[in-house]
Enzyme design. Structure first.
Site, PDB file in Angstrom:
ATOM      1  CB  CYS A 176      -5.864 -75.815 -14.898  1.00 20.59           C
ATOM      2  SG  CYS A 176      -7.673 -75.828 -15.072  1.00 20.59           S
ATOM      3  CE1 TYR A 220     -13.238 -67.768 -16.910  1.00 16.65           C
ATOM      4  CE2 TYR A 220     -14.510 -67.438 -18.916  1.00 16.65           C
ATOM      5  CZ  TYR A 220     -14.326 -68.074 -17.700  1.00 16.65           C
ATOM      6  OH  TYR A 220     -15.235 -69.014 -17.283  1.00 16.65           O
ATOM      7  CB  SER A 228     -16.733 -73.656 -13.653  1.00 12.13           C
ATOM      8  OG  SER A 228     -16.045 -73.237 -12.499  1.00 12.13           O
ATOM      9  CB  CYS A 262      -6.770 -61.348  -1.329  1.00 10.86           C
ATOM     10  SG  CYS A 262      -8.090 -61.400  -2.563  1.00 10.86           S
ATOM     11  CG  ASP A 263      -7.605 -66.494  -5.670  1.00 10.05           C
ATOM     12  OD1 ASP A 263      -6.475 -66.936  -5.962  1.00 10.05           O
ATOM     13  OD2 ASP A 263      -8.616 -66.757  -6.335  1.00 10.05           O
ATOM     14  CB  CYS A 302     -20.868 -52.563  -2.927  1.00 10.43           C
ATOM     15  SG  CYS A 302     -20.447 -50.843  -3.261  1.00 10.43           S
TER      16      CYS A 302
END
Length: 374
Positions: free
Chosen positions: A15, A21, A121, A285-286, A335
């Site tokens: 990145c 975060y 973002s 999953c991520d 949910c």
């Protein structure tokens, strides 16, 4: 057969920002930055399509790290491979989540021509965005993100803004919403930051493995995300219904209309969104990209076989293992207990937020659903 959509990490953890975060960069065992090799890319595309050959649409979600670090030539190759392996009548849907730092006119033209949905973002105005979203030299990224959004809008690229709701902006729902609206965003995603840190300072993994971790300093209080959503909802319903589309509002409206949620966070079963690392390793999953949740490598077994394995089915069923008070909750159907990663207490950390928002929005959303044309 259950449909699935693969989250692909073409540049792995690489990145050009160093967001404070970011769970991916703050993992103690984060994967090495690398670009996905062509053999992995082709296996991913070929086998994802083959496993869903009768589907009208198959989706690929390109994320990171920062996926554009893989280079424009990589994505040109990806769409060429999709076209080669796509059966007649099937539509391929590509979504790219980016910080926008590398986007230019050539990128924008490519994304427009190939119908990519781009998520950009932006955490709000500069004073709410820059303290936590800085580049490798410590400089804020807000100005460059805003320029990238304007570039995409001029080029006619379908795009939305993705806003992480964290300790700095959770009290400023109206301000953030109005700011994004002024930027021309008409499709918005708001993602709650819920992270924990270990005694060594690294971000914690799944709750069953690290019960003693503490809440990360950038995480809002349990009811904070709900307050943010209520503030946004009140501003949105006053003037923007039918003109601005907020993902979580649409998800809740879908449930109220008697249809199943589309987001894995709110679905009854979350097995359909596996994550593919650049080296070909596939994870459940991520947020569960840890050795215990590695399904295999797609160079050794077809991706459809791994996604439809009993191991992944067991992972999906984990979502339904809820305490009695959750199963009695009036909002269970909205949910289904939220993301299992957030269940490090007797219930989801976000339970107070979801209950607050669902109770606040239910009546008005039900009335909106009765309006002609909606």
């Amino acid at each position: 057969m259950q449909a699935f959509s693969v989250m692909v990490k073409p540049a792995s953890a690489a990145c050009n920002l160093s967001c404070r975060y970011c769970y991916y960069l703050n993992r103690p065992d984060k994967p090495a930055a690398r670009r996905m090799e062509r053999a992995v890319l082709e296996a991913c595309i070929r086998d994802t399509i083959a496993a869903q050959a009768d589907a009208r649409e198959v989706g690929f979600s390109w994320q990171g790290g920062e996926p554009t670090l893989a280079g424009l030539a990589f994505f040109r190759d990806a769409v060429a491979l999709q076209e080669r392996h796509r059966p007649a009548g099937m539509r391929i849907a590509n979504a790219l989540q980016t910080n926008g730092m590398l986007l230019d006119e050539e990128w924008a033209k490519f994304l427009r021509e190939h119908g990519f949905l781009v998520g950009l973002s932006i955490d709000g105005p500069a004073h709410l965005h820059d303290p936590l979203r800085r580049d490798l030299h410590g400089r804020g990224s807000h100005g460059r993100g805003v320029k990238a959004l304007a570039l995409l809008q001029r080029a006619g690229v379908e795009c939305n803004t993705l806003t992480v709701v964290h300790r700095l902006n959770y009290r400023h729902g109206r301000e953030v919403y109005r700011y994004l609206r002024r930027l021309g965003s008409r499709h918005m995603q708001f993602i709650p930051l819920v992270e924990r840190v270990t005694t060594g300072g690294a971000f914690a993994g799944p709750p069953e493995g690290e019960r003693d971790a503490r809440i990360a300093p950038w995480t809002p209080p349990p009811e904070g995300f709900g307050g943010f959503l209520c503030d946004v909802f009140d501003d949105w319903r006053a003037r923007d219904v039918g003109r601005v589309f907020v993902q979580i509002f649409e998800e809740y409206a879908t449930v109220l209309a008697g249809m199943p949620a589309r987001l894995c966070v709110f679905a009854a079963d979350c097995r359909g969104t596996p994550m593919l690392e650049a080296n070909g390793d596939l994870y459940s999953c991520d947020h569960y990209a840890y050795p215990a949740y590695r399904l295999g490598n797609i160079l050794d077994a077809p991706i459809g076989e791994l996604v439809r394995s009993e191991r992944q089915a067991s992972f999906g069923r984990m979502k339904s293992r809820l305490p009695a008070h959750c199963r009695r909750c009036e909002f269970l159907g909205a949910c289904f207990g939220g993301c299992p990663k957030h269940r490090f207490s007797s219930t989801s950390y976000l339970c107070p937020s979801y209950r607050r928002f669902f109770a606040h929005a239910a009546g008005e959303l039900a009335r909106i659903l009765q309006r002609p044309g909606l």
